[in-house]
Scaffold this active site. Structure first.
Site, PDB file in Angstrom:
ATOM      1  CB  CYS A 131      -4.515  -6.387  -2.739  1.00 46.25           C
ATOM      2  SG  CYS A 131      -5.839  -7.129  -3.557  1.00 46.25           S
ATOM      3  CE  LYS A 154      -5.494  -9.221  -0.150  1.00 45.12           C
ATOM      4  NZ  LYS A 154      -6.101  -9.133  -1.358  1.00 45.12           N
TER       5      LYS A 154
END
Length: 453
Positions: free
Chosen positions: A75, A128
């Site tokens: 990520c 996010k």
């Protein structure tokens, strides 16, 4: 004869102007970035069960890239690469960040949002973030005017030092005192607006809908001004959630429910652009941050026919679906088999907006010629290679159809054109090519680590 030539000239001129030989000085840009969505998990990329009519239509109206890469298989590094145009180690983000631990993407780095601010763009980050949850690292310190979202992965916890809104909504029995405790509460994550927590823990069953609503509102508010919208969806990272409208509807289980709701989200954004009459001045990009988790019980996605998963430098960990649309600029129904990556977004957007790049070295290249199809050009990474980092270790390089991967001294060479699943190691039969690609890896890694930001 002159009349025929005149008609041909007019048609050619129209084609060149429509499909990318000219550029707008201030096109809107939307990047729609999903979390852990596998290469196969879109209808037009071969998903047998997940229905994605809006993404499929987007590919029909634009271009699909078959050989497109995130710059990391996890990520935080992947997101840093997208926003800065650099391989993650170059900008000091080789690993995943965790709540209440030091570190984040330095606000001295030039992000796409920073760059476009110099051109008076409005910029919003929705979803996010995962590039640091301390105040100095949040989106509003990285060029974005507004932020609304979960600051890291949805299976994490909360930073007890977070700034809290006066109107915070507490759920599931949580209080300010429990938020301030240092106790780890996995999968109970905060929702933030700007730099404040506004809900804890966030109701994740509605998060895709709420992100979409925020995105649509931002587009409507800025329809008469140039804007950059970065929609970094939380789904389909585990734990999986979907709203009541999508829960239990997909033949692919909960994972499919989450992805099909993401497809709905993209449809709402595209519909908004069309209704406002700004779809011909907006570049829209869809892709994923890395490959899928290797999970059972239909919790994870599929990277087939690729081999490997998230957290690996096999193709399944880093090759991701990518679709782009710009009505009137990208030729409908296009397919590119050339190598490109999220690191190419920043320099491409700089070219389209006449924005100034940083004086610091970056790794991405302008890929507008691939997006627009104005040239039968090759990937700008074809000669110098595309590189696969795992944390700070360079594990592989791709040059053209060839990929060399070296893990703990084990050497593997694959021809990805003939062997997309990386099942046939031909290193022993190609010693000269192995030597050449190994030297490319060594030289590039030395250069990157000499010129880290």
């Amino acid at each position: 004869m002159k009349q025929i030539l005149g008609v041909i000239f007019i048609l050619l001129s129209w084609n060149l102007s429509v499909f990318g030989q000219t550029k707008d000085s201030k096109p809107n840009v939307i990047i729609f970035f999903t979390d852990d969505q596998g290469y196969q998990d879109v209808g037009c990329f071969g998903s047998p069960l997940i229905k994605t009519p809006n993404l499929d239509k987007m590919a029909e109206d634009g271009i699909k890239f078959t050989d497109f890469y995130a710059a990391s298989s996890v990520c935080s590094p992947s997101r840093a690469a997208l926003l800065t145009g650099c391989y993650p180690p170059r900008v000091g983000v080789p690993k995943v960040f965790w709540p209440n631990l030091p570190g984040g993407l330095s606000n001295q780095e030039l992000t796409i949002a920073d760059m476009l601010k110099t051109k008076n763009y409005a910029a919003a980050c929705i979803g996010k973030w995962h590039l640091g949850d301390e105040a100095q690292y949040l989106p509003t310190m990285q060029g974005f005017d507004t932020y609304y979202g979960i600051p890291f992965s949805n299976d994490m916890s909360v930073n007890p030092k977070s700034k809290v809104s006066k109107n915070i909504v507490f759920r599931e029995g949580m209080t300010l005192d429990s938020l301030r405790e240092k106790k780890w509460r996995g999968r109970k994550v905060p929702l933030m607006k700007q730099d404040e927590v506004i809900e804890y823990p966030v109701d994740q069953s509605t998060i895709t809908q709420r992100y979409t609503s925020e995105a649509v509102d931002f587009i409507k508010k800025n329809k008469d001004n140039p804007f950059f919208l970065y929609v970094a969806h939380t789904m389909p990272h585990v734990p999986l959630y979907a709203s009541e409208n999508f829960k239990g509807k997909s033949a692919r289980g909960m994972y499919g429910d989450a992805v099909e709701e993401l497809d709905w989200s993209m449809g709402e954004i595209l519909k908004t652009l069309e209704s406002l009459g700004i779809d011909e001045n907006t570049l829209v990009i869809f892709t994923s941050d890395n490959g899928p988790w290797n999970l059972e019980n239909e919790q994870g996605g599929s990277a087939l026919p690729l081999r490997g998963f998230k957290n690996e430098t096999l193709e399944g960990g880093m090759r991701v679906p990518m679709i782009a649309q710009w009505k009137g600029k990208i030729k409908p129904g296009s397919i590119s088999n050339e190598v490109a990556s999220t690191i190419d977004f920043l320099p491409t957007i700089a070219y389209l907006t006449d924005a100034q790049l940083s004086e610091k070295p970056i790794d991405g290249k302008n890929i507008w010629h691939l997006l627009s199809g104005t040239k039968k050009g090759k990937s700008p990474h074809r000669k110098k290679g595309f590189y696969y980092y795992k944390e700070s270790t360079l594990e592989a390089v791709r040059q053209g159809d060839w990929k060399l991967r070296i893990i703990d001294g084990e050497v593997a060479l694959y021809n990805l054109k003939n062997d997309i699943s990386e099942s046939n190691n031909v290193a022993d039969a190609n010693p000269k090519l192995v030597k050449k690609l190994r030297k490319m890896m060594t030289d590039f890694d030395m250069d990157l680590k000499q010129y880290m930001h």
